[in-house]
Design a protein around this motif. Structure first.
Motif, PDB file in Angstrom:
ATOM      1  N   ARG A 184       4.803  11.909   4.915  1.00 24.46           N
ATOM      2  CA  ARG A 184       4.668  13.315   5.301  1.00 24.46           C
ATOM      3  C   ARG A 184       3.950  13.446   6.644  1.00 24.46           C
ATOM      4  NH1 ARG A 184       7.229  17.995   4.066  1.00 24.46           N
ATOM      5  NH2 ARG A 184       5.894  19.782   4.516  1.00 24.46           N
ATOM      6  N   ALA A 185       2.908  12.632   6.832  1.00 24.46           N
ATOM      7  CA  ALA A 185       2.078  12.741   8.035  1.00 24.46           C
ATOM      8  C   ALA A 185       2.664  12.026   9.245  1.00 24.46           C
ATOM      9  CB  ALA A 185       0.681  12.190   7.743  1.00 24.46           C
ATOM     10  N   ASN A 186       3.498  11.013   9.032  1.00 27.79           N
ATOM     11  CA  ASN A 186       3.861  10.115  10.129  1.00 27.79           C
ATOM     12  C   ASN A 186       5.340  10.008  10.455  1.00 27.79           C
ATOM     13  OD1 ASN A 186       1.228   8.551  10.882  1.00 27.79           O
ATOM     14  ND2 ASN A 186       1.254   8.590   8.638  1.00 27.79           N
ATOM     15  N   ILE A 187       6.218  10.377   9.537  1.00 25.21           N
ATOM     16  CA  ILE A 187       7.624   9.993   9.703  1.00 25.21           C
ATOM     17  C   ILE A 187       8.279  10.674  10.904  1.00 25.21           C
ATOM     18  CG2 ILE A 187       8.807  11.712   8.271  1.00 25.21           C
ATOM     19  CD1 ILE A 187       9.324   7.860   8.305  1.00 25.21           C
ATOM     20  N   ALA A 188       7.759  11.819  11.352  1.00 26.69           N
ATOM     21  CA  ALA A 188       8.330  12.474  12.526  1.00 26.69           C
ATOM     22  C   ALA A 188       8.211  11.585  13.755  1.00 26.69           C
ATOM     23  CB  ALA A 188       7.640  13.812  12.781  1.00 26.69           C
ATOM     24  N   ARG A 189       7.205  10.708  13.786  1.00 26.64           N
ATOM     25  CA  ARG A 189       7.022   9.812  14.927  1.00 26.64           C
ATOM     26  C   ARG A 189       8.027   8.653  14.898  1.00 26.64           C
ATOM     27  NH1 ARG A 189       0.397   9.571  14.235  1.00 26.64           N
ATOM     28  NH2 ARG A 189       0.162  11.826  13.934  1.00 26.64           N
ATOM     29  N   PHE A 190       8.738   8.534  13.801  1.00 29.10           N
ATOM     30  CA  PHE A 190       9.764   7.499  13.652  1.00 29.10           C
ATOM     31  C   PHE A 190      11.171   8.102  13.659  1.00 29.10           C
ATOM     32  CE2 PHE A 190       5.881   5.768  11.978  1.00 29.10           C
ATOM     33  CZ  PHE A 190       5.900   4.425  12.336  1.00 29.10           C
ATOM     34  N   GLY A 191      11.287   9.337  14.105  1.00 28.23           N
ATOM     35  CA  GLY A 191      12.596   9.979  14.168  1.00 28.23           C
ATOM     36  C   GLY A 191      13.035  10.603  12.857  1.00 28.23           C
ATOM     37  N   GLY A 192      12.108  10.768  11.905  1.00 29.62           N
ATOM     38  CA  GLY A 192      12.444  11.355  10.610  1.00 29.62           C
ATOM     39  C   GLY A 192      11.954  12.786  10.478  1.00 29.62           C
ATOM     40  N   ASP A 193      12.532  13.495   9.536  1.00 25.21           N
ATOM     41  CA  ASP A 193      12.166  14.885   9.257  1.00 25.21           C
ATOM     42  C   ASP A 193      11.330  14.921   7.988  1.00 25.21           C
ATOM     43  OD1 ASP A 193      11.982  17.570   8.681  1.00 25.21           O
ATOM     44  OD2 ASP A 193      14.104  18.005   9.018  1.00 25.21           O
ATOM     45  N   PRO A 194      10.027  15.253   8.072  1.00 24.87           N
ATOM     46  CA  PRO A 194       9.186  15.259   6.866  1.00 24.87           C
ATOM     47  C   PRO A 194       9.602  16.299   5.834  1.00 24.87           C
ATOM     48  CG  PRO A 194       8.016  16.216   8.731  1.00 24.87           C
ATOM     49  CD  PRO A 194       9.275  15.616   9.280  1.00 24.87           C
ATOM     50  N   ASP A 195      10.443  17.248   6.228  1.00 20.45           N
ATOM     51  CA  ASP A 195      10.918  18.262   5.279  1.00 20.45           C
ATOM     52  C   ASP A 195      12.246  17.876   4.638  1.00 20.45           C
ATOM     53  OD1 ASP A 195       8.743  20.005   5.685  1.00 20.45           O
ATOM     54  OD2 ASP A 195       9.659  20.779   7.521  1.00 20.45           O
ATOM     55  N   ARG A 196      12.777  16.702   4.979  1.00 21.43           N
ATOM     56  CA  ARG A 196      14.035  16.243   4.373  1.00 21.43           C
ATOM     57  C   ARG A 196      13.857  14.822   3.835  1.00 21.43           C
ATOM     58  NH1 ARG A 196      19.323  16.441   7.371  1.00 21.43           N
ATOM     59  NH2 ARG A 196      18.165  15.826   9.245  1.00 21.43           N
ATOM     60  N   VAL A 197      12.950  14.681   2.895  1.00 24.45           N
ATOM     61  CA  VAL A 197      12.650  13.383   2.291  1.00 24.45           C
ATOM     62  C   VAL A 197      13.278  13.305   0.913  1.00 24.45           C
ATOM     63  CG1 VAL A 197      10.825  11.879   1.404  1.00 24.45           C
ATOM     64  CG2 VAL A 197      10.515  13.078   3.584  1.00 24.45           C
ATOM     65  N   THR A 198      14.072  12.264   0.705  1.00 21.94           N
ATOM     66  CA  THR A 198      14.612  11.946  -0.623  1.00 21.94           C
ATOM     67  C   THR A 198      13.823  10.776  -1.172  1.00 21.94           C
ATOM     68  OG1 THR A 198      16.843  12.658  -0.015  1.00 21.94           O
ATOM     69  CG2 THR A 198      16.646  11.169  -1.906  1.00 21.94           C
ATOM     70  N   LEU A 199      13.326  10.903  -2.400  1.00 26.46           N
ATOM     71  CA  LEU A 199      12.640   9.805  -3.083  1.00 26.46           C
ATOM     72  C   LEU A 199      13.637   9.147  -4.012  1.00 26.46           C
ATOM     73  CD1 LEU A 199       9.993   8.288  -3.665  1.00 26.46           C
ATOM     74  CD2 LEU A 199       9.539   9.964  -5.470  1.00 26.46           C
ATOM     75  N   GLY A 200      13.861   7.833  -3.822  1.00 27.84           N
ATOM     76  CA  GLY A 200      14.844   7.129  -4.635  1.00 27.84           C
ATOM     77  C   GLY A 200      14.298   5.844  -5.199  1.00 27.84           C
ATOM     78  N   GLY A 201      14.905   5.384  -6.304  1.00 30.51           N
ATOM     79  CA  GLY A 201      14.499   4.130  -6.899  1.00 30.51           C
ATOM     80  C   GLY A 201      15.496   3.669  -7.937  1.00 30.51           C
ATOM     81  N   GLU A 202      15.378   2.394  -8.305  1.00 25.92           N
ATOM     82  CA  GLU A 202      16.262   1.786  -9.300  1.00 25.92           C
ATOM     83  C   GLU A 202      15.429   1.134 -10.384  1.00 25.92           C
ATOM     84  OE1 GLU A 202      18.328  -1.491 -11.280  1.00 25.92           O
ATOM     85  OE2 GLU A 202      16.771  -1.764  -9.742  1.00 25.92           O
ATOM     86  N   SER A 203      15.861   1.259 -11.645  1.00 23.50           N
ATOM     87  CA  SER A 203      15.184   0.660 -12.797  1.00 23.50           C
ATOM     88  C   SER A 203      13.764   1.214 -12.900  1.00 23.50           C
ATOM     89  CB  SER A 203      15.221  -0.863 -12.688  1.00 23.50           C
ATOM     90  OG  SER A 203      14.847  -1.466 -13.905  1.00 23.50           O
ATOM     91  N   ALA A 204      12.730   0.349 -12.865  1.00 24.16           N
ATOM     92  CA  ALA A 204      11.358   0.862 -12.901  1.00 24.16           C
ATOM     93  C   ALA A 204      11.106   1.802 -11.741  1.00 24.16           C
ATOM     94  CB  ALA A 204      10.362  -0.295 -12.871  1.00 24.16           C
ATOM     95  N   GLY A 205      11.757   1.537 -10.599  1.00 26.05           N
ATOM     96  CA  GLY A 205      11.624   2.450  -9.473  1.00 26.05           C
ATOM     97  C   GLY A 205      12.170   3.828  -9.792  1.00 26.05           C
ATOM     98  N   ALA A 206      13.269   3.888 -10.536  1.00 27.25           N
ATOM     99  CA  ALA A 206      13.810   5.181 -10.962  1.00 27.25           C
ATOM    100  C   ALA A 206      12.891   5.850 -11.971  1.00 27.25           C
ATOM    101  CB  ALA A 206      15.208   4.991 -11.556  1.00 27.25           C
ATOM    102  N   GLN A 207      12.313   5.060 -12.875  1.00 30.17           N
ATOM    103  CA  GLN A 207      11.336   5.625 -13.795  1.00 30.17           C
ATOM    104  C   GLN A 207      10.203   6.285 -13.009  1.00 30.17           C
ATOM    105  OE1 GLN A 207       8.570   2.948 -15.803  1.00 30.17           O
ATOM    106  NE2 GLN A 207       8.744   4.182 -17.662  1.00 30.17           N
TER     107      GLN A 207
END
Length: 477
Positions: A184-207
């Motif tokens: 949230r605090a830093n991703i804009a400095r890497f070319g990302g939009d902090p208001d368009r974040v998808t959280l993803g995961g698989e297996s335990a990560g999905a849990q």
């Protein structure tokens, strides 16, 4: 199983001391300090950026703490995974692991712009694993910023010692929340939009993604979610805090007088393998049974999810996931735990009431594989879909049935189709995932629940999202 094609891209990241800044060694000033990454042909990559202080010594079993450094920190080489035992499949992570592991990797098409972001939580039963080379995947070429997170595992990430300053045991979830705050605090400095974040995961990560949909502290940190082959409880009952403390007491007994905070990582790993939760029978799932800790999860996840804000969700399972251990006694215990008074009805459903197993199915496998896939993955996912869709959120459910050689699918098999170049029936899953990350809808033939999409040798086709009859015999998420 064929290796993912994008793994070979590791050769793009050479190790070595950083020279003065050039177009090939871009630098970014983060809230912790300045990091220097590596410009590759189609992306800028930063590896091992700390998002919290090393959780060692007095910071064991504490919430992640802030970190600051001076000068320029190299972020080129692959960072160590978190401490874990060796289960074979995770041998590389076991060999290259450390308690000082609260880091993340970032890959971006460019440091300018405002692109959609995927924050990825790896699987491994909350016992093992790491993000590996996720940031080298071809998904970045779709115009997505990819962030891959390391979090504490096993006893260090999910145990509840009675003496801990922050009780409860969900330190791995605390790490993931800290990583999301960093994004949230830093991703804009890497070319990302902090208001368009998808959280993803698989297996335990999905849990863990499902639990962060529930956790009040995470509500404002991501816009939508992807859950592949995992749900908040995997069909198991939630763990009350007193039960969690009793497992912590088992660890203390295993250490024979050595305070857990002073024990070596090797001693903790050895003790972890001897811990037992009588409520679930098989301790491969020890850290998959979710603890209601009173901190990250102040109430039951089911209650928290009921009041959580609706967010777009992409969720699915594979036709064949994980098998039962093989002992007939464990099958009986599994059915009794999942279905209670309806266990006999479940036995009849699977055709085992007479004591003879039916022949394996060419796509879904043996009866034990079907029992495990339904009870641990399919039915909990379908119940989660209904709960979430009833909140008014768009839910995109999938069934995956593919393997590069045309054989049976398996747990985690879809990952090379999402992050790599594998295709099933000529379809690239990555296109759907990228569309969802960027727009909140996967597009194409994929319709929201009560429809779902099936990916198999015939391609991608929409169908009614009908649950197997067995799913009506249990009610856990």
């Amino acid at each position: 199983m064929r290796r993912m094609t994008w793994v070979s891209l590791i050769a793009l990241l050479a190790s070595g001391a950083l020279p003065a800044q050039t177009p090939r060694t871009p630098r970014v000033a983060t809230t912790g300090g300045t990091v220097a990454g590596r410009q590759a042909d189609d992306r800028v990559v930063f590896r091992g950026i700390p998002f919290a202080a090393p959780p060692v010594g007095p910071l064991r079993w504490r919430a992640p703490q802030p970190i600051r450094w001076t000068g320029v920190r190299p972020a080129i080489d692959r960072a160590p995974a978190c401490v874990q035992a060796d289960y074979g499949w995770n041998h590389a992570d076991y060999l290259f692991a450390s308690e000082d592991c609260l880091t993340l990797d970032v890959a971006t098409p460019a440091l300018t712009g405002k692109r959609a972001v995927l924050v990825w939580i790896h699987g491994g039963s909350n016992h093992a694993g790491g993000p590996g080379d996720t940031v080298l995947s071809s998904l970045v070429r779709q115009g997505v910023v990819v962030v891959a997170v390391r979090y504490r595992l096993g006893t260090l990430g999910f145990l509840a010692p009675r003496s801990a300053e922050e009780t409860g045991g969900n330190y791995g979830l605390m790490d993931q929340i800290a990583a999301l705050r960093w994004v949230r605090a830093n991703i804009a400095r890497f070319g990302g939009d902090p208001d368009r974040v998808t959280l993803g995961g698989e297996s335990a990560g999905a849990q863990d993604v499902g639990l962060l949909l529930a956790a009040p502290a995470a509500h404002d940190l991501f816009r939508q979610a992807i859950m592949e082959s995992g749900t908040p409880a995997f069909g198991m009952p939630y763990r009350p805090i007193e039960d969690a403390f009793r497992i912590g007491d088992q660890l203390a007994a295993q250490l024979r007088g050595v305070p857990p905070r002073d024990a070596s990582a090797a001693a903790l790993i050895a003790a972890d393998g001897k811990l037992h939760d009588a409520a679930i029978g098989h301790d491969d799932y020890l850290w998959l049974r979710t603890t209601i800790d009173g901190t990250v999860l102040p109430r039951s996840p089911a209650a928290l999810l009921a009041s959580a804000p609706p967010k777009p969700l992409l969720i699915g399972t594979n036709v064949a996931e994980l098998d039962l251990p093989g002992e007939r006694a464990y099958r009986d215990a599994f059915l009794a735990t999942r279905y209670g008074t309806k266990a006999e009805a479940a036995r009849a459903y699977y055709g085992i009431a007479g004591g003879v197993d039916p022949a394996p199915d060419p796509r879904s496998g043996t009866v034990d594989l079907r029992i495990s896939t339904d009870g641990t993955f399919v039915c909990p996912a379908d119940r989660f879909v209904k709960l979430w869709a009833n909140k008014g959120a768009p839910v995109y459910r999938y069934i995956f049935d593919g393997a590069p050689d045309g054989g049976m699918t398996s747990h985690a098999r879809e990952l090379s189709y999402v992050f790599g170049e594998d295709r099933v029936g000529g379809v690239h899953l990555q296109d759907y995932w990228a569309a969802f990350i960027k727009t909140g809808s996967p597009g194409g033939a994929w319709r929201a629940w009560p429809q779902r999409i099936r990916f198999d040798a015939a391609g991608a086709r929409s169908e009614s999202a009908t649950s197997p009859a067995i799913c009506g015999m249990a009610d856990d998420l």
